[in-house]
Design a protein around this motif. Structure first.
Motif, short mmCIF file in Angstrom:
data_model
loop_
_atom_site.label_atom_id
_atom_site.label_comp_id
_atom_site.label_asym_id
_atom_site.label_seq_id
_atom_site.Cartn_x
_atom_site.Cartn_y
_atom_site.Cartn_z
N ASP A 33 0.85 -1.20 0.00
CA ASP A 33 0.00 0.00 0.00
C ASP A 33 0.88 1.24 0.00
O ASP A 33 1.61 1.49 0.96
CB ASP A 33 -0.90 -0.03 1.25
N ASP A 34 0.82 2.03 -1.06
CA ASP A 34 1.59 3.28 -1.18
C ASP A 34 3.10 3.03 -1.33
O ASP A 34 3.91 3.79 -0.80
CB ASP A 34 1.36 4.21 0.03
N CYS A 77 -6.05 4.76 -3.58
CA CYS A 77 -6.08 3.30 -3.37
C CYS A 77 -7.36 2.68 -3.92
O CYS A 77 -7.32 1.58 -4.49
CB CYS A 77 -6.03 2.95 -1.88
N HIS A 167 1.71 2.22 4.01
CA HIS A 167 0.82 3.40 4.14
C HIS A 167 0.98 4.02 5.53
O HIS A 167 1.22 3.31 6.50
CB HIS A 167 -0.62 2.90 3.95
N ASP A 260 -0.02 -0.17 -4.96
CA ASP A 260 -1.32 0.27 -5.49
C ASP A 260 -1.31 1.72 -5.97
O ASP A 260 -2.18 2.14 -6.72
CB ASP A 260 -2.44 0.06 -4.45
N ASN A 261 -0.31 2.51 -5.53
CA ASN A 261 -0.11 3.87 -6.03
C ASN A 261 1.25 4.35 -5.50
O ASN A 261 1.82 3.71 -4.61
CB ASN A 261 -1.23 4.84 -5.58
CA LIG Z 1 -2.56 3.09 -1.48
#
Ligand SMILES: [Ca+2]
Length: 438
Positions: A33-34, A77, A167, A260-261
């Motif tokens: 995540d991130d 996300c 994240h 995811d980003n």
């Molecule tokens: Ca994310």
């Protein structure tokens, strides 16, 4: 007659072995995540320690230019993960013929999603045979290891590990925080105390996780926690990989490692993912590893949601008709240099970008501003060439490409607005020093 029977037998054995091979490849999707597109050792990062992912990906194919298409919300996300699961562009608003989880289920897979809940519509999670939120990377790894031990060898496995890390608040046990000292961490290449103009999203949640001006101390402190959280995530991925090895399933597994980003973390005075810089919101890590996948790197453009048809093709599962996403297998097999001629990214109605191999144009319609960067000579986008008369033709050409991409993606965001706002902005006076709640 005997000859024909023999031929029939050979054909039957061939199709049966093909079926076996196709049906037996496990799929393991490790989605952080991130995670920035440069924050793994195998990607060349010199500070963050990711020994498990590095070992796994040493034999994999790295997509250097993979991107999330964009987002209609500050919570990037959510559309990102929805696109991964549906294989559809968020701008088109058309329903998916079949989600990734539905597709692998129909192909006979046992499936688990363990990760952050509420990051995509829960109806997408419920299709998995098992869907859990393990709260931490360790809890999610525990869920997945239990699933491997229960199902390995009985059915092909589809494992989607999507924990909260790294994240913010960049969770990790203390032993990981102790590994990184802010004083040893270099500032990001494009570090600035303030973003120089109003990009339409200057005070969104992520941007408030540190006060303005951004300082060396505050940014390197955040980076130290971020790297610790990545190293912790890496260790938990290592436990899942070890469990597959112990179950005798490692050799016949296709892995994909991705984020995811992206995340700015001090670049251009920004912290979050609500921008279209290369080291900003949409550029992500993407690596495939497994049987038949060559070792190396490609500069081919990829959308993150291309993972859906790509995994299907690699694992021998039929790709449903009607997906917006494109399989990357022609690139992986070396048959095509690329499947997307240019890369188009979008953020709400305030930012649009287009890039080719060399040029990157970002358009901010609400303040009537355009940036142009020469990525070959300026990969961190520190020298905006849009105002230089020498590059007028390049701006015109890239703007034309941007409009063409908008039409192709059914994007009706105007690039020019009637009464644009001023580009100047003033940071709020809030001195928030604690990370906000997740
Ligand atoms: Ca994310």
């Amino acid at each position: 007659m005997k000859k024909y029977l023999l031929l029939l037998c050979v054909l039957l054995v061939m199709s049966w072995s093909r079926f076996l091979r196709a049906g037996n490849l496990n799929v393991v999707f490790l989605l952080a995540d991130d995670l920035r597109p440069d924050c793994l050792g195998v990607l060349g990062h010199t500070v963050v320690k990711t020994p498990n992912i590095d070992r796994l990906c040493a034999n994999g194919l790295i997509f250097r230019n993979a991107y999330v298409l964009g987002s209609n919300s500050g919570a990037v996300c959510t559309p990102s993960r929805t696109m991964i699961m549906t294989g559809m562009d968020y701008l088109r608003h058309s329903p998916t013929p079949s989600t990734l989880a539905q597709t692998v289920k129909a192909a006979g897979y046992a499936s688990i999603r363990s990760g952050k809940a509420g990051n995509n519509p829960s109806k997408l999670d419920k299709v998995f045979d098992v869907h859990l939120d393990g709260k931490t990377a360790e809890g999610n790894a525990n869920n997945i290891i239990g699933f491997i031990q229960e199902h390995a060898g009985k059915q092909p496995l589809f494992i989607y590990m999507a924990p909260h890390e790294p994240h913010d608040p960049q969770f990790a046990p203390d032993e990981y925080y102790r590994m990184y000292k802010p004083g040893d961490i270099p500032l990001p290449a494009a570090f600035l105390p303030y973003h120089p103009f109003d990009n339409g999203e200057m005070t969104v949640r992520d941007e408030q996780t540190l006060p303005w001006p951004r300082t060396r101390e505050s940014v390197t402190g955040k980076l130290a926690r971020y790297y610790a959280s990545i190293t912790y995530w890496d260790a938990q991925c290592g436990r899942v990989i070890d469990a597959l090895k112990a179950a005798g399933q490692f050799e016949n597994t296709v892995f994909v490692v991705a984020g995811d980003n992206g995340l700015s973390l001090g670049e251009h005075g920004l912290l979050g993912k609500q921008n279209l810089y290369e080291f900003g919101g949409m550029h992500v890590p993407l690596i495939f590893v497994g049987p038949g996948i060559p070792k190396g790197q490609t500069q081919a453009f990829a959308y993150l949601h291309d993972v859906y048809p790509t995994l299907c093709e690699l694992a021998g599962v039929a790709i449903p008709d009607g997906l917006d996403a494109t399989s990357l297998v022609p690139v992986i097999e070396g048959k095509q240099a690329g499947v997307h001629p240019v890369m188009f990214t979008a953020y709400k109605n305030c930012q649009r970008a287009i890039r080719d191999e060399r040029w990157k144009l970002i358009r901010y319609p609400l303040i009537d501003k355009t940036q142009l960067f020469d990525l070959q000579n300026d990969p961190h986008e520190m020298n905006d060439l849009a105002g230089d008369p020498m590059y007028l033709q390049t701006v015109t050409q890239m703007t034309a490409l941007l409009k063409k991409a908008q039409a192709e993606h059914n994007d009706n965001c105007p690039l020019v607005v009637e009464d644009p706002s001023p580009a100047e902005w003033t940071p709020p006076s809030t001195r928030r020093t604690q990370p906000l709640a997740r």
